[in-house]
Design a protein around this motif. Structure first.
Motif, short mmCIF file in Angstrom:
data_model
loop_
_atom_site.label_atom_id
_atom_site.label_comp_id
_atom_site.label_asym_id
_atom_site.label_seq_id
_atom_site.Cartn_x
_atom_site.Cartn_y
_atom_site.Cartn_z
N TYR A 8 13.67 -0.86 -4.82
CA TYR A 8 13.34 -1.82 -5.88
C TYR A 8 14.60 -2.19 -6.68
O TYR A 8 14.81 -3.35 -7.04
N TYR A 49 8.84 -8.72 -6.09
CA TYR A 49 8.26 -7.43 -6.44
C TYR A 49 6.78 -7.35 -6.04
O TYR A 49 6.30 -6.28 -5.70
N PHE A 53 5.63 -4.43 -3.71
CA PHE A 53 4.54 -3.56 -4.13
C PHE A 53 3.46 -3.50 -3.06
O PHE A 53 2.90 -2.43 -2.78
N SER A 54 3.17 -4.64 -2.46
CA SER A 54 2.19 -4.67 -1.37
C SER A 54 2.66 -3.80 -0.21
O SER A 54 1.87 -3.06 0.39
N THR A 56 4.67 -1.30 -0.42
CA THR A 56 4.64 0.09 -0.87
C THR A 56 3.24 0.67 -0.76
O THR A 56 3.07 1.84 -0.37
N ILE A 57 2.23 -0.12 -1.07
CA ILE A 57 0.85 0.35 -0.94
C ILE A 57 0.53 0.64 0.53
O ILE A 57 -0.07 1.68 0.85
N ILE A 58 0.94 -0.26 1.42
CA ILE A 58 0.72 -0.01 2.84
C ILE A 58 1.47 1.24 3.29
O ILE A 58 0.94 2.06 4.04
N ASP A 59 2.71 1.39 2.81
CA ASP A 59 3.48 2.60 3.13
C ASP A 59 2.79 3.86 2.61
O ASP A 59 2.77 4.89 3.28
N ALA A 60 2.23 3.79 1.41
CA ALA A 60 1.54 4.96 0.85
C ALA A 60 0.35 5.34 1.71
O ALA A 60 0.12 6.54 1.97
N LEU A 61 -0.39 4.35 2.18
CA LEU A 61 -1.51 4.64 3.07
C LEU A 61 -1.02 5.24 4.39
O LEU A 61 -1.62 6.19 4.91
N PRO A 81 9.06 5.59 3.64
CA PRO A 81 8.50 4.27 3.34
C PRO A 81 9.17 3.16 4.17
O PRO A 81 9.97 2.38 3.68
N THR A 84 8.50 -0.73 3.09
CA THR A 84 9.14 -1.08 1.83
C THR A 84 10.66 -1.16 1.98
O THR A 84 11.29 -2.09 1.48
#
Length: 126
Positions: A8, A49, A53-54, A56-61, A81, A84
């Motif tokens: 970021y 951003y 952020f989108s 990052t959410i996919i990476d978190a899943l 990640p 991201t």
């Protein structure tokens, strides 16, 4: 977490470098820096951003899924990640390309509007 912060931060630095480069080029051409140009930069940061952020959410899943698989004894790929980081790299490279472009090649909105009006005038005359 540190990797995400770095992603970021690097995108923010790239956008700010492009902003500084654009302001310098405008001053060299004798143009005024307007609020609309600054608004475009703020809009760009928001769009970048939102995309990051989108990702990052996919990476978190993905990381949660891989972590679950790892706890089950399946170790496919390391937890990282990927999306991201690659997205941040792509956005930063776009900004680097923008900085390296010559300002006279970028296409000014006023020039585009003038050309469009000229074309419409010529089409009406025929």
């Amino acid at each position: 977490m540190k990797m995400l912060l770095l992603d970021y931060f690097c995108v923010l630095l790239a956008v700010l470098a492009d902003l500084i480069s654009g302001v310098r080029k405008a001053k060299m051409r004798g143009e005024k820096c307007t609020s609309s140009g600054l608004r475009r930069t703020v809009d760009k940061i928001g769009r970048y951003y939102l995309a990051l952020f989108s990702m990052t959410i996919i990476d978190a899943l993905l990381i949660a899924s891989l972590h679950y698989l790892k706890s089950s004894g399946v170790n496919l790929i390391p937890l990282f990640p990927y999306l991201t980081s690659f997205g941040a790299l792509a956005l930063a490279l776009i900004e680097v390309k923008s900085i390296c472009e010559r300002s006279d090649e970028k296409g000014d909105l006023r020039t585009t509007v003038a050309q469009l009006l000229d074309l419409l005038t010529r089409l009406r005359l025929k």
